[in-house]
Design an enzyme around this catalytic site. Structure first.
Site, PDB file in Angstrom:
ATOM      1  N   ILE A   1      42.956  49.598  39.924  1.00 24.35           N
ATOM      2  CA  ILE A   1      42.653  48.612  40.971  1.00 24.35           C
ATOM      3  C   ILE A   1      41.326  48.967  41.640  1.00 24.35           C
ATOM      4  O   ILE A   1      40.479  48.095  41.857  1.00 24.35           O
ATOM      5  CB  ILE A   1      43.796  48.523  42.004  1.00 24.35           C
ATOM      6  CG1 ILE A   1      45.020  47.859  41.388  1.00 24.35           C
ATOM      7  CG2 ILE A   1      43.342  47.766  43.257  1.00 24.35           C
ATOM      8  CD1 ILE A   1      46.265  47.922  42.266  1.00 24.35           C
TER       9      ILE A   1
ATOM     10  N   ALA B   1      38.571  48.019  39.267  1.00 20.68           N
ATOM     11  CA  ALA B   1      38.447  46.559  39.157  1.00 20.68           C
ATOM     12  C   ALA B   1      37.849  45.958  40.422  1.00 20.68           C
ATOM     13  O   ALA B   1      37.064  45.004  40.358  1.00 20.68           O
ATOM     14  CB  ALA B   1      39.812  45.940  38.871  1.00 20.68           C
ATOM     15  N   GLU B   2      38.202  46.499  41.560  1.00 19.45           N
ATOM     16  CA  GLU B   2      37.728  45.940  42.830  1.00 19.45           C
ATOM     17  C   GLU B   2      36.282  46.308  43.137  1.00 19.45           C
ATOM     18  O   GLU B   2      35.538  45.493  43.668  1.00 19.45           O
ATOM     19  CB  GLU B   2      38.630  46.407  43.979  1.00 19.45           C
ATOM     20  CG  GLU B   2      40.038  45.848  43.920  1.00 19.45           C
ATOM     21  CD  GLU B   2      40.109  44.352  44.193  1.00 19.45           C
ATOM     22  OE1 GLU B   2      39.187  43.802  44.821  1.00 19.45           O
ATOM     23  OE2 GLU B   2      41.088  43.730  43.762  1.00 19.45           O
ATOM     24  N   SER B   3      35.874  47.553  42.830  1.00 24.51           N
ATOM     25  CA  SER B   3      34.545  48.002  43.253  1.00 24.51           C
ATOM     26  C   SER B   3      33.632  48.458  42.128  1.00 24.51           C
ATOM     27  O   SER B   3      32.447  48.691  42.367  1.00 24.51           O
ATOM     28  CB  SER B   3      34.689  49.163  44.240  1.00 24.51           C
ATOM     29  OG  SER B   3      35.235  50.300  43.572  1.00 24.51           O
TER      30      SER B   3
END
Length: 161
Positions: A68, A71-73
């Site tokens: 996560i 994927a987010e940053s």
């Protein structure tokens, strides 16, 4: 011509002559310096322990939590520091919206706090969706209060990213 033929320049490898053992192989290309991976692809090693401890504390899969974060940053320092925000206004390693960060009592630009907050948020989503990681991870990005999660075809309604 297929991709394999293009890659082998049309040479039939099954019928190509084998180089005799006494013939030395052609010398390959050598880099002057070893390649160094860009710093944006990996977080500092110290944060590996934070991911592990946060995952253990909240009972979530450490690889999912780390996934996560990536994927987010994309582990981009400008995103982690808050210098760059998402279109929606999310900031930091785990891309918290300001109100969600307040709800979890974290400073989203502090990677340690963001990881702990991300683990807590993932745990809350897992509890809401009866341990369904697919819905929990989708809700991390899409938001947990969508009616679409109640339908069988909820995944087809999720935004493409």
């Amino acid at each position: 011509m297929n991709l394999f033929q293009i890659a082998t320049r049309g040479i039939d490898l099954d019928t190509a002559p084998i180089t005799p053992d006494d013939e030395s192989p052609r010398e390959g290309f050598r880099f002057e310096e070893p390649a160094v991976a860009p710093s944006r692809l990996r977080l500092p090693d110290e944060l590996d322990e934070v991911f592990s401890l946060a995952a253990k504390e909240y009972g979530v899969d450490v690889d999912v939590l780390r996934g996560i974060a990536y994927a987010e940053s994309r582990f981009n320092p400008d995103i982690i520091s808050g210098k760059v925000k998402s279109k929606a206004g999310a900031i930091g390693l785990m891309q918290f919206m300001p109100d969600t960060a307040k709800e979890y009592g974290i400073e989203p630009t502090d990677p340690v706090q963001a990881i702990i907050g991300g683990a807590a948020y993932l745990r809350k989503s897992l509890d809401k969706f009866d341990g369904d990681y697919e819905r929990a991870v989708a809700s991390y990005n899409w938001g947990p209060n969508r009616k679409a999660y109640d339908s069988e075809d909820w995944a087809s309604k999720a935004p493409q990213e």
